[in-house]
Enzyme design. Structure first.
Site, PDB file in Angstrom:
ATOM      1  N   ASP A  88       0.851  -1.190   0.000  1.00  0.00           N
ATOM      2  CA  ASP A  88       0.000   0.000   0.000  1.00  0.00           C
ATOM      3  C   ASP A  88       0.889   1.244   0.000  1.00  0.00           C
ATOM      4  O   ASP A  88       1.230   1.780   1.049  1.00  0.00           O
ATOM      5  CB  ASP A  88      -0.909  -0.018   1.227  1.00  0.00           C
ATOM      6  CG  ASP A  88      -1.941   1.100   1.200  1.00  0.00           C
ATOM      7  OD1 ASP A  88      -2.043   1.796   0.175  1.00  0.00           O
ATOM      8  OD2 ASP A  88      -2.640   1.264   2.212  1.00  0.00           O
ATOM      9  N   SER A  89       1.269   1.675  -1.197  1.00  0.00           N
ATOM     10  CA  SER A  89       2.145   2.849  -1.313  1.00  0.00           C
ATOM     11  C   SER A  89       1.501   3.992  -2.092  1.00  0.00           C
ATOM     12  O   SER A  89       2.047   5.079  -2.146  1.00  0.00           O
ATOM     13  CB  SER A  89       3.479   2.459  -1.959  1.00  0.00           C
ATOM     14  OG  SER A  89       3.274   1.807  -3.185  1.00  0.00           O
ATOM     15  N   LYS A  90       0.357   3.728  -2.723  1.00  0.00           N
ATOM     16  CA  LYS A  90      -0.430   4.758  -3.422  1.00  0.00           C
ATOM     17  C   LYS A  90       0.440   5.609  -4.352  1.00  0.00           C
ATOM     18  O   LYS A  90       0.383   6.837  -4.338  1.00  0.00           O
ATOM     19  CB  LYS A  90      -1.174   5.628  -2.416  1.00  0.00           C
ATOM     20  CG  LYS A  90      -2.173   4.851  -1.555  1.00  0.00           C
ATOM     21  CD  LYS A  90      -2.930   5.750  -0.595  1.00  0.00           C
ATOM     22  CE  LYS A  90      -3.965   4.958   0.194  1.00  0.00           C
ATOM     23  NZ  LYS A  90      -3.362   4.024   1.150  1.00  0.00           N
ATOM     24  N   ARG A  91       1.218   4.947  -5.177  1.00  0.00           N
ATOM     25  CA  ARG A  91       2.100   5.648  -6.098  1.00  0.00           C
ATOM     26  C   ARG A  91       1.308   6.286  -7.230  1.00  0.00           C
ATOM     27  O   ARG A  91       0.237   5.799  -7.613  1.00  0.00           O
ATOM     28  CB  ARG A  91       3.131   4.683  -6.681  1.00  0.00           C
ATOM     29  CG  ARG A  91       4.056   4.037  -5.664  1.00  0.00           C
ATOM     30  CD  ARG A  91       4.780   5.056  -4.820  1.00  0.00           C
ATOM     31  NE  ARG A  91       5.904   4.452  -4.083  1.00  0.00           N
ATOM     32  CZ  ARG A  91       6.575   5.084  -3.142  1.00  0.00           C
ATOM     33  NH1 ARG A  91       6.235   6.315  -2.798  1.00  0.00           N
ATOM     34  NH2 ARG A  91       7.584   4.492  -2.521  1.00  0.00           N
ATOM     35  N   THR A 115      -1.035  -0.396  -4.564  1.00  0.00           N
ATOM     36  CA  THR A 115      -2.069   0.621  -4.723  1.00  0.00           C
ATOM     37  C   THR A 115      -1.512   1.783  -5.535  1.00  0.00           C
ATOM     38  O   THR A 115      -0.355   2.180  -5.374  1.00  0.00           O
ATOM     39  CB  THR A 115      -2.575   1.119  -3.364  1.00  0.00           C
ATOM     40  OG1 THR A 115      -1.470   1.554  -2.565  1.00  0.00           O
ATOM     41  CG2 THR A 115      -3.325   0.017  -2.630  1.00  0.00           C
TER      42      THR A 115
END
Length: 265
Positions: A88-91, A115
């Site tokens: 879950d790093s939402k790059r 993510t």
């Protein structure tokens, strides 16, 4: 088997709980100081129940503990290889940088999925989805209180989150590896998103501490066969106890959440 196929295999075993591995040092149980040892105990206690695990990148990077994140993912891969790991790093960035972020997630950390923030459009999603065996979980309608400020804005008569959902299913899913993040705190939005993207799995945060309702979430988010959802819980599971029984407490919380899911599917 790509990520979405692996998740479907978990669903066939009636596993729908995604466990967030988001350690705060100040919340660790008494006597535990090492992030990996904490994660290991949680994993060993819940691996036969979990649909997937989701470590949050910032909880490690902010402490300079990226090696503990790698150690955690490696441990899951070695001992519980059937349980996928979502980083879950939402790059989200321009194409060339997105390519490097994809390599970071899938090659450096060996995650099964990541993510991704689609705000910059197709350029930032496609470098991830080109990894055919990996999952790309696109932020669509998130669970945070201010999500509606932009995500609910109307474009050509429809909210932005619908445009994201439709784009994800129709244009980005050529490798059948796209999912969507849809928060449990927005049940009506979830219903509309499921109509716009009937084939995409949903990663659903917001149950528990954020106040999302499980029953309405399952009604609005699941596939017609009852599957289609990864119900995330982080704090509610991993911080169920601060005493030496913390791993057993995490297992009990996971069992209770899965039982509640099964009763509503």
């Amino acid at each position: 088997m790509n990520f979405n196929e692996a998740i479907r295999d978990q669903w066939r075993q009636q596993k729908h709980v995604c466990i967030g591995l988001d350690p705060f040092p100040e919340y660790l149980p008494n006597g535990i100081t090492d992030l990996f040892e904490f994660n290991k105990a949680i994993i060993d206690a819940t691996a036969d129940l979990a649909c997937c695990y989701k470590p949050q990148f910032a909880h490690y990077a902010a402490l300079g503990k990226e090696h503990k994140l790698k150690e955690t993912i490696h441990y899951i891969k070695k001992h519980y290889p059937s349980v996928p790991v979502i980083l879950d790093s939402k790059r989200g960035d321009i194409g060339s940088t997105a390519t490097m972020y994809a390599k970071e997630a899938f090659e450096q950390y060996a995650a099964d999925a990541v993510t991704v923030n689609p705000y910059m459009g197709s350029d930032t999603v496609l470098p991830f989805s080109e990894f055919k065996d990996k999952g790309v979980i696109v932020l669509c309608r998130t669970s945070n209180p201010s999500a509606s400020e932009f995500q609910n804005q109307s474009i050509e008569g429809e909210p932005l989150y619908i445009h994201v959902a439709r784009k994800a299913q129709q244009d980005w899913n050529s490798n059948n590896n796209i999912s969507l993040v849809v928060g449990a705190t927005a049940p009506q939005e979830m219903k509309h998103i499921r109509s716009a993207a009937p084939k995409l799995p949903f990663l659903i945060p917001g149950i528990g501490a954020q106040g999302g309702d499980l029953k309405s979430t399952l009604i609005n988010g699941r596939f017609s066969d009852g599957d289609g959802v990864m119900i995330n819980s982080s704090r509610g599971i991993i911080y169920a106890s601060k005493e030496k029984d913390f791993a057993d407490a995490a297992r009990r919380e996971t069992e209770q959440l899965q039982l509640a899911i099964n009763q509503n599917i």
